[in-house]
Design a protein around this motif. Structure first.
Motif, mmCIF file in Angstrom:
data_model
loop_
_atom_site.group_PDB
_atom_site.id
_atom_site.type_symbol
_atom_site.label_atom_id
_atom_site.label_comp_id
_atom_site.label_asym_id
_atom_site.label_seq_id
_atom_site.Cartn_x
_atom_site.Cartn_y
_atom_site.Cartn_z
ATOM 1 N N SER A 337 0.865 -1.186 0.000
ATOM 2 C CA SER A 337 0.000 0.000 0.000
ATOM 3 C C SER A 337 0.894 1.227 0.000
ATOM 4 O O SER A 337 1.788 1.352 0.827
ATOM 5 C CB SER A 337 -0.926 -0.017 1.216
ATOM 6 O OG SER A 337 -1.841 -1.090 1.096
ATOM 7 N N ILE A 338 0.669 2.062 -0.993
ATOM 8 C CA ILE A 338 1.565 3.212 -1.218
ATOM 9 C C ILE A 338 0.733 4.490 -1.252
ATOM 10 O O ILE A 338 0.586 5.146 -2.275
ATOM 11 C CB ILE A 338 2.380 3.019 -2.523
ATOM 12 C CG1 ILE A 338 1.471 2.605 -3.695
ATOM 13 C CG2 ILE A 338 3.425 1.930 -2.317
ATOM 14 C CD1 ILE A 338 2.200 2.576 -5.051
ATOM 15 N N TYR A 339 0.188 4.827 -0.074
ATOM 16 C CA TYR A 339 -0.657 6.016 0.053
ATOM 17 C C TYR A 339 0.201 7.271 -0.036
ATOM 18 O O TYR A 339 1.438 7.207 -0.162
ATOM 19 C CB TYR A 339 -1.403 5.965 1.384
ATOM 20 C CG TYR A 339 -2.328 4.770 1.548
ATOM 21 C CD1 TYR A 339 -3.389 4.576 0.672
ATOM 22 C CD2 TYR A 339 -2.143 3.857 2.585
ATOM 23 C CE1 TYR A 339 -4.259 3.488 0.835
ATOM 24 C CE2 TYR A 339 -2.995 2.777 2.747
ATOM 25 C CZ TYR A 339 -4.051 2.591 1.872
ATOM 26 O OH TYR A 339 -4.892 1.530 2.030
ATOM 27 N N ASN A 340 -0.478 8.435 0.120
ATOM 28 C CA ASN A 340 0.206 9.732 0.026
ATOM 29 C C ASN A 340 1.479 9.809 0.860
ATOM 30 O O ASN A 340 2.467 10.399 0.441
ATOM 31 C CB ASN A 340 -0.733 10.845 0.509
ATOM 32 C CG ASN A 340 -1.812 11.181 -0.518
ATOM 33 O OD1 ASN A 340 -1.706 10.813 -1.675
ATOM 34 N ND2 ASN A 340 -2.846 11.878 -0.080
ATOM 35 N N ALA A 341 1.431 9.222 2.076
ATOM 36 C CA ALA A 341 2.561 9.400 2.984
ATOM 37 C C ALA A 341 3.761 8.531 2.626
ATOM 38 O O ALA A 341 4.840 8.695 3.199
ATOM 39 C CB ALA A 341 2.122 9.112 4.423
ATOM 40 N N MET A 342 3.602 7.593 1.715
ATOM 41 C CA MET A 342 4.744 6.753 1.304
ATOM 42 C C MET A 342 5.634 7.548 0.359
ATOM 43 O O MET A 342 5.199 7.961 -0.714
ATOM 44 C CB MET A 342 4.219 5.489 0.599
ATOM 45 C CG MET A 342 5.313 4.601 0.003
ATOM 46 S SD MET A 342 6.484 3.925 1.215
ATOM 47 C CE MET A 342 5.404 2.885 2.207
ATOM 48 N N PRO A 343 6.899 7.791 0.749
ATOM 49 C CA PRO A 343 7.764 8.569 -0.131
ATOM 50 C C PRO A 343 8.232 7.730 -1.326
ATOM 51 O O PRO A 343 8.218 6.495 -1.279
ATOM 52 C CB PRO A 343 8.940 8.939 0.773
ATOM 53 C CG PRO A 343 8.972 7.878 1.825
ATOM 54 C CD PRO A 343 7.549 7.398 1.998
ATOM 55 N N LEU A 344 8.657 8.414 -2.356
ATOM 56 C CA LEU A 344 9.196 7.744 -3.542
ATOM 57 C C LEU A 344 10.335 6.804 -3.151
ATOM 58 O O LEU A 344 10.452 5.693 -3.688
ATOM 59 C CB LEU A 344 9.694 8.808 -4.542
ATOM 60 C CG LEU A 344 10.300 8.287 -5.842
ATOM 61 C CD1 LEU A 344 9.261 7.516 -6.656
ATOM 62 C CD2 LEU A 344 10.865 9.442 -6.674
ATOM 63 N N SER A 345 11.149 7.215 -2.180
ATOM 64 C CA SER A 345 12.301 6.393 -1.778
ATOM 65 C C SER A 345 11.844 5.032 -1.237
ATOM 66 O O SER A 345 12.562 4.041 -1.363
ATOM 67 C CB SER A 345 13.141 7.127 -0.733
ATOM 68 O OG SER A 345 12.361 7.400 0.418
ATOM 69 N N GLY A 346 10.649 4.970 -0.638
ATOM 70 C CA GLY A 346 10.124 3.695 -0.152
ATOM 71 C C GLY A 346 9.831 2.755 -1.306
ATOM 72 O O GLY A 346 10.138 1.558 -1.254
ATOM 73 N N VAL A 347 9.242 3.294 -2.372
ATOM 74 C CA VAL A 347 8.927 2.466 -3.545
ATOM 75 C C VAL A 347 10.231 2.064 -4.252
ATOM 76 O O VAL A 347 10.375 0.931 -4.709
ATOM 77 C CB VAL A 347 7.968 3.212 -4.492
ATOM 78 C CG1 VAL A 347 7.673 2.368 -5.732
ATOM 79 C CG2 VAL A 347 6.658 3.545 -3.763
#
Lengths: 362, 362
Positions: A337-347
């Motif tokens: 789950s990659i909601y608004n709060a997930m930064p690009l660096s997490g993906v």
């Protein structure tokens, strides 16, 4: 441990600056000498927080003045009941589109109140949902009280990338897991509801955005807690609202504005989702089920070639600071789950790991 | 501003060590790399918080194993409806004792579901409530489904210092504003409910302690959110519970245990209340209305000789670091709420100010 990349479907990651601000204000909000948790909900300090959160949400989604914003309790699940109680208006039937577990549950709950017409259902023989049925295939009834959709299905990862046209019949949408992730035209909807615990704030708060003419037609003597009119008349203060949750939601709204609003979030969410789906498509090691055109930008389910590898995958992810990647028990496999709060660096970290794990085990 | 003495009736002051711990854990709970707000409610971290909060509450109030503890949403107001929906068991009538605004509202809401017998009402000609009617004056019905009382009335400051004996008819108590302030014998009650925002934690959480044999008799097809059995069967996880509020409540439960439990709280609360009432009795400048034997140890309403002095009194209090002393709009005058989290030094500061203000203006 330092902060992790948290891929939970909900309750989900919140923006770190928001958490830092909340921590800093825990003992003294803006010189008041109190935590927001300790304030009377009728006092000027809390009332300003309440009003500001409403205004910021109105700004972020361009909500027209003819819509009320309600901050309620009981989660999306309570809305499964409040929607028919308030919106049936004597019509006795409502249309439901089923694209996954959440829209299925909404339809089930509504059966206690009215005749439910399932106008479309994307389930395959195994009960899996992998696409949004085209509107030309929907069997809408002209005399339905409303049409209910779930515009992002958290379990299966199926998302509407278009807005249904239901004419004069009000469109009701459960947007719990993608509200504020992309721009929407609120005027196309009669009612939108969303549990807070994905893209907004802490669990225990549910937003309702409802067109004013749909308020005030509840079934005779509904419990007041189930009556939108009672909540609208009391500005969501019929009783003590979940004040701290509203304060946290308000901080998230302000953070969104600072980032450039929903348009900027939509841009980033498209970038993050493309990066992840591209990797899953490129690596034959992984499988996805959802039709490309209906893929969710918020919840990305995928499977490994053998479920016996799942545990090793999750353990390796945790070592690299990524948690909550296990899929929902009804679906299995993995889910990011990659909601608004997930930064690009997490993906990016996840994509690097997808490559690495496939190479080692492929 | 430094921390103030907060006399709010609710949401109310929380123990400072609890707020400090919550602030310290905001970005990383116990090395998990996440805030409690960000955790999946189905994951082991949150599940341990949930279970620990239940166990600590059970320990603090000596709750027998034959009682379920539910963590619900919607506040005490939702319980006004859930109690009749679940506990009428086909009996069609219930007894209500009225000792103030909250028991009156509970009775009003119940009228939508059953015949309400007001077995005693302490209202005087002006509608004021200043005492608890003796049980020998109650007109209890043997065939009532339950007897409902509010054991501490936040507005008027009237408290039960004894436990009603209703024989085989279950006793139902709204203890929102004094739960955990004194020892109680839970086995005397069929059901106890309490909004969290006074003695427990943040608004948005309501506790229900219910004897198991009273669960499972709801009216046919109640909304699932209104059915105790559904919540009991799901261990308060029918849908996402207000996780952060439960975490905060759990921190308060642990703080209470560290302080010496409810027995120690009761001792301190008696000391604080005596100190304040003694001053009000000693200084003829101030008036109190409630019968001495029924005075609340939690909410202490009092009036100045002239309402035109109220503003000056409140301004002087604020200068001395005391806020939220204004009485409820329905009652007027002043009200000092002195829940568990109010330290003795706060009451001492108030008493010193009561003396000073009376001397200057008397």
């Amino acid at each position: 441990m330092s902060r992790v990349y948290n891929f939970s479907a909900g309750p989900a990651a919140l923006p770190e600056p928001v958490l830092r601000k909340a921590a800093a204000e825990m003992l003294d909000w803006c010189g008041s000498g109190q935590s927001v948790m300790e304030m009377s909900h009728r006092g000027p300090d809390y009332m300003s927080i309440h009003a500001q959160a409403q205004q910021d949400l109105r700004d972020l989604l361009n909500i027209p003045d003819s819509y009320k914003i309600l901050f309620l309790q009981g989660g999306g699940t309570t809305q499964f009941e409040m929607v028919p109680i308030n919106l049936l208006r004597g019509k006795g039937k409502a249309d439901y589109v089923i694209t996954g577990e959440w829209s299925k549950r909404a339809a089930q709950e509504a059966r206690a109140f009215c005749q439910v017409n399932v106008v479309a259902d994307s389930a395959n023989a195994k009960g899996q949902h992998t696409f949004v049925p085209k509107q030309s295939d929907w069997k809408l009834k002209k005399d339905a009280a409303y049409v209910h959709v779930c515009t992002n299905e958290t379990l299966g990862g199926v998302e509407y990338h278009w807005t249904p046209d239901t004419g004069k019949v009000p469109l009701v949408a459960d947007m719990s897991s993608h509200i504020l992730s992309k721009q929407i035209d609120v005027s196309k909807y009669g009612l939108i509801y969303a549990g807070a615990q994905k893209n907004i704030g802490p669990a225990g708060l549910v937003l309702v955005i409802v067109r004013e003419d749909l308020i005030g037609h509840a079934v005779p003597t509904p419990p007041p807690m189930f009556n939108y009119k009672v909540h609208a008349d009391h500005d969501s203060m019929l009783n003590t609202p979940p004040t701290y949750s509203i304060y946290m939601a308000g901080l998230v709204f302000q953070w969104l504005k600072q980032q450039g609003g929903v348009a900027e979030m939509e841009k980033r969410n498209i970038q993050k989702a493309n990066l992840l789906y591209d990797a899953l498509d490129r690596l034959p090691f992984y499988s996805t089920k959802v039709n490309k055109g209906d893929r969710s930008r918020m919840n990305v389910p995928f499977t490994l070639p053998d479920a016996r590898l799942d545990e090793a995958f999750l353990a390796g992810a945790k070592e690299r600071g990524m948690v909550q990647l296990k899929g929902h028990r009804l679906i299995g496999g993995m889910r990011a789950s990659i909601y608004n709060a997930m930064p690009l660096s997490g993906v990016e970290t996840l994509v690097a790991y997808l490559n690495e794990f496939a190479q080692k085990n492929g």
